[in-house]
Design a protein around this motif. Structure first.
Motif, mmCIF file in Angstrom:
data_model
loop_
_atom_site.group_PDB
_atom_site.id
_atom_site.type_symbol
_atom_site.label_atom_id
_atom_site.label_comp_id
_atom_site.label_asym_id
_atom_site.label_seq_id
_atom_site.Cartn_x
_atom_site.Cartn_y
_atom_site.Cartn_z
ATOM 1 N N PRO A 63 -13.990 11.062 -1.977
ATOM 2 C CA PRO A 63 -12.769 10.464 -2.593
ATOM 3 C C PRO A 63 -11.660 11.407 -2.404
ATOM 4 N N GLY A 64 -11.543 12.624 -2.608
ATOM 5 C CA GLY A 64 -10.395 13.569 -2.470
ATOM 6 C C GLY A 64 -10.290 13.975 -1.031
ATOM 7 N N ALA A 65 -11.104 13.838 -0.168
ATOM 8 C CA ALA A 65 -10.830 14.292 1.173
ATOM 9 C C ALA A 65 -9.617 13.352 1.920
ATOM 10 N N VAL A 66 -8.782 14.356 2.796
ATOM 11 C CA VAL A 66 -7.507 13.558 3.289
ATOM 12 C C VAL A 66 -7.875 13.723 4.727
ATOM 13 N N ARG A 96 -6.437 3.303 11.610
ATOM 14 C CA ARG A 96 -5.272 4.137 11.090
ATOM 15 C C ARG A 96 -5.803 4.150 9.542
ATOM 16 N N PRO A 97 -5.995 5.313 8.931
ATOM 17 C CA PRO A 97 -6.438 5.387 7.882
ATOM 18 C C PRO A 97 -4.958 5.211 6.750
ATOM 19 N N GLN A 98 -5.223 4.799 5.492
ATOM 20 C CA GLN A 98 -4.291 4.661 4.361
ATOM 21 C C GLN A 98 -3.483 6.053 4.214
ATOM 22 N N GLN A 99 -2.251 6.082 4.767
ATOM 23 C CA GLN A 99 -1.252 7.184 4.777
ATOM 24 C C GLN A 99 0.099 6.951 4.143
ATOM 25 N N ASN A 100 0.732 8.012 3.886
ATOM 26 C CA ASN A 100 2.298 7.997 3.322
ATOM 27 C C ASN A 100 3.037 8.192 4.632
ATOM 28 N N ARG A 101 4.166 7.554 4.756
ATOM 29 C CA ARG A 101 5.194 7.655 5.610
ATOM 30 C C ARG A 101 6.551 7.653 4.866
ATOM 31 N N PRO A 102 7.469 8.169 5.347
ATOM 32 C CA PRO A 102 8.833 8.388 4.994
ATOM 33 C C PRO A 102 9.438 6.875 4.945
ATOM 34 N N LYS A 103 10.280 6.632 4.049
ATOM 35 C CA LYS A 103 10.735 5.395 3.778
ATOM 36 C C LYS A 103 12.116 5.292 4.980
ATOM 37 N N LYS A 104 12.168 4.007 5.434
ATOM 38 C CA LYS A 104 13.089 3.913 6.560
ATOM 39 C C LYS A 104 14.636 3.876 5.947
ATOM 40 N N ARG A 105 14.825 3.570 4.678
ATOM 41 C CA ARG A 105 16.036 3.548 4.103
ATOM 42 C C ARG A 105 15.856 4.587 2.753
ATOM 43 N N THR A 107 15.222 8.013 0.473
ATOM 44 C CA THR A 107 14.572 9.218 0.374
ATOM 45 C C THR A 107 12.942 8.907 -0.065
ATOM 46 N N GLY A 108 12.035 9.682 -0.014
ATOM 47 C CA GLY A 108 10.545 9.419 -0.658
ATOM 48 C C GLY A 108 9.717 8.855 0.451
ATOM 49 N N PHE A 109 8.506 8.483 0.114
ATOM 50 C CA PHE A 109 7.585 7.893 1.052
ATOM 51 C C PHE A 109 7.014 6.572 0.299
ATOM 52 N N THR A 110 6.267 6.022 1.382
ATOM 53 C CA THR A 110 5.864 4.816 1.045
ATOM 54 C C THR A 110 4.417 4.546 1.586
ATOM 55 N N THR A 111 3.274 4.130 0.932
ATOM 56 C CA THR A 111 1.940 4.044 1.154
ATOM 57 C C THR A 111 1.664 2.987 2.319
ATOM 58 N N GLU A 112 1.116 3.305 3.368
ATOM 59 C CA GLU A 112 0.996 2.530 4.439
ATOM 60 C C GLU A 112 -0.759 2.253 4.482
#
Length: 404
Positions: A63-66, A96-105, A107-112
């Protein structure tokens, strides 16, 4: 299954996009992936497993593996693309695994969320056609085409990293345990145990069958008795479960059966001869019985003849008496009439005596003629008296008429 092309982006140790052309590598037959530790050899195999099943082998799927590379740029998307031929079909799998990407608007990240694409190459059209974007549908399709689950694929096709060297350095017992863990041989051990149980059960059945066979053979030997065959060919001394028992018993039974058939044939011949003698004896017995019956009847006839001869005087007397009886029977009606007449005479005499008793004394001894004459005279007098009575009655009537 044949791999054509693998493209990984921001996956494992690869920060950017890397592509492996398996067609070029396998053109010469076998190929080798080699390099220093951490070069990404295992990650290539992990990428293949991830493209096929959406997960990596072994502990790397904890579960903790990235799966995303720590060296990738924030705006680089982690992706694995695998081009392969399986089940006679050319497929392309993109995951594509579940991952975080920068928000388009902002700051911060959103989970995809994790995404999957499955395409198939159409040789007729010369283009790729989309089949599905569902994780479940793609997993079922790949599982049916490959014919193995992820665990089976990892155990059979992919050897976990580090276990091969441990396998080479271990002893036979540890190597067996390691192989059992790597290839999940528990089911084979269960099959082996099951086969052992079946073997023990079959052994028990064989022993039980041998015991029944020996019991039948002993009963056959007891029934056959102590003959020449039994002494020349004794019952085998095998124990239940020993090899060759059934063959030995069958051979012994064949010999015993042949001897029994021979004795049976001899006994049948003896029986036929005995039956013939019995039939002849029965005929002679019937003749003797008929002769004895005739002799008995002759003796009875002679005895009855002697008895009749001895009783001849008595029969003569009886015949004479019978003749007299028959003659007397002829005069029996006359005698009956005589007896009836005598009874009537006695009755008439009694009546006459009573009648004479009522007559006067001078007429008591008179004869029948005298009494008859007196009767006629009295009848005449009675007739005259009747006429006088009628005249007197007429005179009275005339007197009465005259008086009138």
């Amino acid at each position: 299954m044949r791999l054509h092309r693998l493209r990984v982006t921001a996956f494992g140790p690869f920060g950017d996009t890397q592509e492996v052309d398996f067609d070029a590598l396998s053109a010469g037959g076998l190929f080798l992936l080699h390099g220093v530790t951490g070069a990404g050899k295992t990650s290539v195999l992990d990428a293949v497993c991830y493209a096929l099943y959406g997960a990596v082998p072994g502990a790397r799927q904890s579960p903790g593996a990235v799966l995303r590379s720590d060296h990738a740029a924030p705006d680089t998307v982690t992706e694995v693309l695998l081009d392969l031929t399986v089940g006679g079909r050319r497929l392309e799998i993109t995951r594509r695994p579940q991952q975080n990407r920068p928000k388009k608007r902002g700051t911060g990240f959103t989970t995809e969320k994790a995404q999957t694409w499955l395409r198939e190459y159409d040789p007729g059209a010369g283009a790729w056609q989309a089949l599905s974007r569902s994780h479940q549908e793609v997993g079922e399709e790949i599982g049916q085409l490959v014919g193995m689950s992820r665990e089976q694929f990892c155990q059979v096709v992919l050897l976990p990293q580090g276990d091969f060297a441990k396998f080479l350095r271990s002893d036979a017992e540890a190597r067996g345990k390691l192989l059992g863990r790597l290839f999940d041989t528990g089911r084979f051990a269960a099959v082996e145990e099951r086969l052992a149980e079946l073997r023990r059960a079959a052994e028990q059945q064989v022993k039980a069958g041998d015991e029944r066979l020996l019991n039948l053979a002993q009963r056959m030997a007891q029934a056959a008795g102590d003959g020449p065959d039994a002494r020349d060919w004794p019952l085998p001394g095998h124990r239940p479960g020993e090899p060759g028992l059934a063959e030995g018993v069958l051979e012994w039974a064949a010999v015993a059966r042949a001897g029994a058939r021979e004795r049976l044939a001899v006994a049948e011949c003896a029986l036929t001869a005995a039956e013939s003698r019995q039939a002849a004896a029965r005929v002679a017995l019937d003749d003797e019985r008929r002769l004895a019956e005739l002799q008995r009847r002759y003796a009875d006839a002679r005895r009855r003849a002697d008895e009749l001869a001895a009783a001849e005087p008595q029969r003569a007397a009886v015949r004479e008496r019978l003749a007299r009886a028959r003659k007397a029977d002829l005069v029996a009606p006359a005698l009956a009439l005589r007896a009836e007449a005598e009874r009537e005479h006695e009755t008439a005499a009694t009546a006459r005596e009573r009648s004479r008793a009522s007559l006067p004394a001078d007429l008591a001894e008179a004869g029948a003629e005298h009494l008859g004459a007196l009767e006629r005279q009295m009848r005449q007098e009675l007739g005259a008296l009747d006429a006088a009575r009628r005249a007197e009655a007429r005179s009275a009537e005339i007197t009465a008429e005259r008086a009138e």
